[in-house]
Design an enzyme around this catalytic site. Structure first.
Site, PDB file in Angstrom:
ATOM      1  N   CYS A  75      42.108  39.463  49.171  1.00 54.78           N
ATOM      2  CA  CYS A  75      41.971  38.866  47.895  1.00 54.78           C
ATOM      3  C   CYS A  75      43.123  39.172  46.962  1.00 54.78           C
ATOM      4  O   CYS A  75      43.554  40.081  46.886  1.00 54.78           O
ATOM      5  CB  CYS A  75      40.704  39.431  47.547  1.00 54.78           C
ATOM      6  SG  CYS A  75      40.173  38.492  45.845  1.00 54.78           S
ATOM      7  N   HIS A  76      43.612  37.936  46.413  1.00 57.25           N
ATOM      8  CA  HIS A  76      44.728  38.063  45.284  1.00 57.25           C
ATOM      9  C   HIS A  76      44.296  39.013  44.056  1.00 57.25           C
ATOM     10  O   HIS A  76      43.072  38.734  43.704  1.00 57.25           O
ATOM     11  CB  HIS A  76      45.096  36.546  44.900  1.00 57.25           C
ATOM     12  CG  HIS A  76      45.947  36.115  46.073  1.00 57.25           C
ATOM     13  ND1 HIS A  76      45.419  35.092  47.174  1.00 57.25           N
ATOM     14  CD2 HIS A  76      47.197  36.212  46.318  1.00 57.25           C
ATOM     15  CE1 HIS A  76      46.047  34.651  47.759  1.00 57.25           C
ATOM     16  NE2 HIS A  76      47.228  35.190  47.439  1.00 57.25           N
ATOM     17  N   MET A 110      35.125  35.945  44.345  1.00 58.70           N
ATOM     18  CA  MET A 110      35.267  37.137  44.551  1.00 58.70           C
ATOM     19  C   MET A 110      34.969  38.099  43.631  1.00 58.70           C
ATOM     20  O   MET A 110      34.293  39.039  43.699  1.00 58.70           O
ATOM     21  CB  MET A 110      36.260  37.655  45.626  1.00 58.70           C
ATOM     22  CG  MET A 110      36.419  36.616  46.880  1.00 58.70           C
ATOM     23  SD  MET A 110      34.917  36.303  48.001  1.00 58.70           S
ATOM     24  CE  MET A 110      34.471  38.014  48.251  1.00 58.70           C
ATOM     25  N   GLU A 111      35.385  37.824  42.315  1.00 55.33           N
ATOM     26  CA  GLU A 111      35.285  38.754  41.242  1.00 55.33           C
ATOM     27  C   GLU A 111      33.954  38.604  40.670  1.00 55.33           C
ATOM     28  O   GLU A 111      33.322  39.526  40.373  1.00 55.33           O
ATOM     29  CB  GLU A 111      36.159  38.221  40.212  1.00 55.33           C
ATOM     30  CG  GLU A 111      37.748  38.604  40.587  1.00 55.33           C
ATOM     31  CD  GLU A 111      38.376  37.822  41.497  1.00 55.33           C
ATOM     32  OE1 GLU A 111      39.757  38.447  41.985  1.00 55.33           O
ATOM     33  OE2 GLU A 111      38.024  37.030  42.038  1.00 55.33           O
ATOM     34  N   ASP A 125      21.515  53.314  42.383  1.00 56.08           N
ATOM     35  CA  ASP A 125      22.233  54.657  42.251  1.00 56.08           C
ATOM     36  C   ASP A 125      21.652  55.146  40.998  1.00 56.08           C
ATOM     37  O   ASP A 125      21.070  56.411  40.995  1.00 56.08           O
ATOM     38  CB  ASP A 125      23.593  54.644  41.853  1.00 56.08           C
ATOM     39  CG  ASP A 125      24.122  56.108  41.835  1.00 56.08           C
ATOM     40  OD1 ASP A 125      23.741  56.843  42.768  1.00 56.08           O
ATOM     41  OD2 ASP A 125      24.932  56.471  40.806  1.00 56.08           O
TER      42      ASP A 125
END
Length: 166
Positions: A75-76, A110-111, A125
């Site tokens: 990924c860039h 993707m971000e 979590d």
């Protein structure tokens, strides 16, 4: 067979986007965190010993979207010009939504996906002391705009764990 963009001569490579024009791009994504009764009770009662999972998840999602290129191998790195992460309690569980914007030669799908995934993992979590049976699911791209491939909008789906009636 079409040429593989991320492989040349059988070896992985990062695609060269230097000749592509920078354009406005946006992507949205979602994820679900399904909560067993004990985790939901701790969240709703505000008795979670680690603090507020929703606020932590929102901040983690924002931080995660900026670190996507460190996590997704080919990924860039892109300049994130804006990002929004929403984390809400719904009937089906905790809903996570993100929108990421840039002006760059490549998109921010993707971000957006990283933002919702990291946020969902932080909900897990923060609540795992109440239950280890929490489930992260439904991670998907909702839409994207800009770029050579054009716009995309996902088909509507029913939230995980619901019948869609109501």
């Amino acid at each position: 067979m079409p040429e593989l963009t991320h492989f040349r001569d059988g070896l992985p490579r990062m695609v060269d986007v230097s000749e592509k024009a920078s354009t406005a791009r946006e992507a949205t994504a979602e994820a679900w965190v399904l909560l067993p009764p004990e985790a939901r009770a701790a969240l709703e009662a505000g008795t979670n010993p680690k603090g507020d999972p929703l606020t932590v998840a929102r901040l983690a999602g924002l931080a995660g979207c900026k670190r996507t290129a460190d996590l997704v191998t080919l990924c860039h790195p892109v300049p994130v010009s804006g990002a929004e992460v929403r984390v809400t309690v719904e009937t089906a569980g905790v809903y996570v939504w993100a929108r990421v914007r840039t002006t760059a030669p490549t998109g921010v799908e993707m971000e957006a996906l990283t933002a919702v995934t990291v946020a969902a993992l932080n909900v897990y979590d923060m609540l795992k002391a109440a239950s280890k049976a929490i489930e992260v699911t439904g991670i998907r791209l909702l839409g994207k705009s800009g770029g050579k491939s054009g716009d995309y909008t996902a088909d509507d789906r029913v939230a995980p764990g619901t019948s869609g009636e109501g």
